[in-house]
Scaffold this active site. Structure first.
Site, PDB file in Angstrom:
ATOM      1  N   ASP A  79      -1.941  37.748  13.482  1.00 38.06           N
ATOM      2  CA  ASP A  79      -1.497  36.376  13.196  1.00 38.06           C
ATOM      3  C   ASP A  79       0.010  36.332  12.957  1.00 38.06           C
ATOM      4  O   ASP A  79       0.695  35.395  13.404  1.00 38.06           O
ATOM      5  CB  ASP A  79      -2.239  35.817  11.981  1.00 38.06           C
ATOM      6  CG  ASP A  79      -3.708  35.537  12.262  1.00 38.06           C
ATOM      7  OD1 ASP A  79      -4.078  35.495  13.458  1.00 38.06           O
ATOM      8  OD2 ASP A  79      -4.484  35.385  11.301  1.00 38.06           O
ATOM      9  N   GLU A  99      22.629  59.077  31.198  1.00 31.99           N
ATOM     10  CA  GLU A  99      22.848  57.635  31.335  1.00 31.99           C
ATOM     11  C   GLU A  99      24.123  57.364  32.134  1.00 31.99           C
ATOM     12  O   GLU A  99      24.135  56.528  33.056  1.00 31.99           O
ATOM     13  CB  GLU A  99      22.985  56.980  29.954  1.00 31.99           C
ATOM     14  CG  GLU A  99      21.714  56.866  29.147  1.00 31.99           C
ATOM     15  CD  GLU A  99      21.957  56.159  27.822  1.00 31.99           C
ATOM     16  OE1 GLU A  99      20.977  55.655  27.259  1.00 31.99           O
ATOM     17  OE2 GLU A  99      23.107  56.098  27.355  1.00 31.99           O
ATOM     18  N   GLU A 145      25.339  49.519  30.876  1.00 32.22           N
ATOM     19  CA  GLU A 145      24.276  49.641  29.874  1.00 32.22           C
ATOM     20  C   GLU A 145      22.899  49.637  30.529  1.00 32.22           C
ATOM     21  O   GLU A 145      21.935  50.157  29.959  1.00 32.22           O
ATOM     22  CB  GLU A 145      24.358  48.486  28.872  1.00 32.22           C
ATOM     23  CG  GLU A 145      25.597  48.496  27.994  1.00 32.22           C
ATOM     24  CD  GLU A 145      25.574  49.625  26.978  1.00 32.22           C
ATOM     25  OE1 GLU A 145      24.501  49.895  26.412  1.00 32.22           O
ATOM     26  OE2 GLU A 145      26.638  50.253  26.761  1.00 32.22           O
ATOM     27  N   GLU A 187      19.248  49.011  24.357  1.00 33.05           N
ATOM     28  CA  GLU A 187      19.281  49.622  23.028  1.00 33.05           C
ATOM     29  C   GLU A 187      18.773  48.672  21.948  1.00 33.05           C
ATOM     30  O   GLU A 187      18.126  49.095  20.991  1.00 33.05           O
ATOM     31  CB  GLU A 187      20.712  50.099  22.679  1.00 33.05           C
ATOM     32  CG  GLU A 187      21.120  51.368  23.410  1.00 33.05           C
ATOM     33  CD  GLU A 187      22.413  51.962  22.891  1.00 33.05           C
ATOM     34  OE1 GLU A 187      23.002  51.404  21.941  1.00 33.05           O
ATOM     35  OE2 GLU A 187      22.850  53.004  23.426  1.00 33.05           O
ATOM     36  N   HIS A 232      10.397  54.891  30.648  1.00 31.41           N
ATOM     37  CA  HIS A 232       9.558  55.462  29.580  1.00 31.41           C
ATOM     38  C   HIS A 232       8.493  54.497  29.081  1.00 31.41           C
ATOM     39  O   HIS A 232       7.317  54.852  28.996  1.00 31.41           O
ATOM     40  CB  HIS A 232      10.465  55.911  28.429  1.00 31.41           C
ATOM     41  CG  HIS A 232       9.741  56.264  27.170  1.00 31.41           C
ATOM     42  ND1 HIS A 232       8.816  57.299  27.107  1.00 31.41           N
ATOM     43  CD2 HIS A 232       9.800  55.726  25.920  1.00 31.41           C
ATOM     44  CE1 HIS A 232       8.333  57.366  25.877  1.00 31.41           C
ATOM     45  NE2 HIS A 232       8.901  56.433  25.140  1.00 31.41           N
TER      46      HIS A 232
END
Length: 465
Positions: free
Chosen positions: A206, A261, A276, A287, A324
């Site tokens: 809820d 990255e 990014e 992130e 992932h």
């Protein structure tokens, strides 16, 4: 009347057997307990009688799931501080050492994480490479957690004072929770962590519905049967329950991951703020937790969105198949099972980060300024069937280059927790665009340093030892 495991539980209105179950269940299973400061004591027992007496005495330092939920309610009402969390888990070898034989008999639990068959199934590294405390036979784990280091340490010391000379601490892991600028929990690579969880309490479902972005697209509700197991060694298994507990120490090479990255951004020709997106394509979220499948840049609302599926991204033009969070929770898009069956593999994750570091995980600094070891995640998760939850997620999803199942596509291993030989993967150059480039493997940046399977029994079992 018996406990209905086929649905969620309303703890505020629970009566009869359900109330009795909550009164004898350990905390942290149905709902996460605060454990920003955590001590995990991995023990071995030398004398059965002394070990039993120790566990009985530790039970006096523990609280029930019901007491924990009452504390949560009191905190919301008036800010009253709660008491420390103490959790106790036993391995199959621990049960044998105690002289208890009628304990729950999950196949993977009986096998143990250190067994060669388990290692082959999960692609785990050799046990000889684990930290020293994990080389021997582990019998029990005692978890002590709280919001402050002072309260946690005081309770930890009380537990150690009870430990007989015939028992030994093989290893102690110290968890230290980390948060971003918004106060949301992150892991050492800098990403919001733990947001997508199965919810077993009606009140939590809820709250998710009313206090976040909703549950109309992705409903996190899960039946009690996905986390609770009758405690067959307890006085009354009809109301005494426990859960199988996975503990894994995962070291993170932050420097290597941040370099990966950067390398992926270079390969795709990403510039400026769009760089990014390279990290988001590895994780599946930016992130700050913004799901990559919902928008091309960060800027998620708080709390982080969990109300999404991959229905609008079936060709993975926004979020790669191998990301992932897409590998470990395909949200109905895995291609092998109907969505209800797929959901049964999800588990209640209760991990906490470990290790100190001088840098800000979210700061814009070069990879060379990041730690290459000594930090990571104490992965902890509760399961009702280890083989169909933790082991399935690791072996059939994360470690399987062919998952999700898509015609003509080999997604590759989970770039974060996948174990095994890593190959190249395809990524879209522009968010939602059709042009793709093949990038080299994301190098393995997470290494298993030790772990084991435990059963977290009912308080009634521990008290009557």
């Amino acid at each position: 009347m018996s406990v209905d495991l086929s649905t969620t539980l309303s703890w505020t209105t629970a009566t009869g057997d359900a109330a009795a179950m909550l009164g004898e269940l350990q905390p942290n299973i149905l709902k996460a307990h605060v454990r920003d400061h955590l001590s995990a004591l991995l023990l071995t027992f030398g004398d059965a009688a002394e070990a039993r007496a120790f566990l009985v005495s530790v039970t006096g330092k523990m609280k029930s799931a019901k007491a924990h939920l009452d504390e949560v309610g009191a905190f919301k009402d008036g800010g009253a501080a709660g008491t420390p969390y103490v959790g106790v888990g036993l391995t199959a070898a621990g049960y044998h050492t105690l002289g208890v034989e009628n304990f729950p008999q999950d196949e993977a639990f009986l096998r143990g994480m250190a067994a060669p068959d388990t290692r082959r199934k999960l692609n785990d590294p050799p046990r000889s490479t684990f930290d020293p405390g994990y080389h021997g036979e582990i019998h029990a784990v005692v978890l002590v957690g709280d919001a402050t280091d002072k309260a946690m340490t005081a309770r930890r010391n009380e537990i150690l004072d009870l430990l007989p000379d015939s028992a030994a601490v093989l290893a102690e892991e110290t968890g230290l929770g980390r948060v971003n600028a918004r106060g949301e929990g992150i892991e050492h690579f800098g990403y919001v962590d733990g947001r997508s969880q199965p919810l077993f309490l009606t009140e939590d479902v809820d709250a998710e519905k009313n206090n976040t972005d909703g549950i109309n697209v992705w409903n996190p509700a899960a039946p009690l049967s996905q986390v609770l197991v009758p405690d067959t060694a307890a006085p009354d298994p009809a109301v005494h329950f426990g859960s199988y507990f996975v503990f894994r120490k995962l070291e993170q090479n932050v420097r290597r991951f941040k370099q990966a990255e950067s390398d992926l951004a270079d390969t795709l020709g990403l510039t400026g703020a769009d760089r990014e997106r390279a990290g988001a394509m590895i994780i599946g979220r930016f992130e700050d937790g913004t799901p990559l499948t919902t928008q091309r840049e960060d800027g998620a609302e708080s709390p982080v969105s969990n109300n999404f599926t991959y229905d609008s991204d079936r060709a993975a033009l926004k979020c790669p198949f191998q990301a992932h969070i897409r590998k470990t929770n395909p949200r109905g898009s895995g291609g092998a099972e109907e969505p209800p069956g797929e959901r049964l593999h999800l588990m209640a994750r209760r991990g906490v980060t470990y290790g100190e570091r001088p840098d800000d995980p979210n700061a814009d600094v070069p990879p060379a300024a990041r730690p290459s070891g000594g930090v990571g995640l104490l992965f902890m998760a509760f399961n009702s069937v280890l083989g169909n939850q933790f082991e399935f997620t690791q072996a059939v999803w994360a470690d399987n280059p062919g998952f999700p199942i898509v015609d003509g596509v080999t997604p590759g291993l989970d770039p974060v927790i996948g174990q095994g030989e890593r190959g190249t993967s395809d990524y879209t150059v522009e968010w939602g665009g059709s042009a793709q480039r093949t990038a080299g493997p994301v190098p393995q940046s997470v290494t298993l340093r030790g772990g084991e399977y435990f059963f977290m029994p009912s308080l009634a079992f521990l008290r009557t030892l």
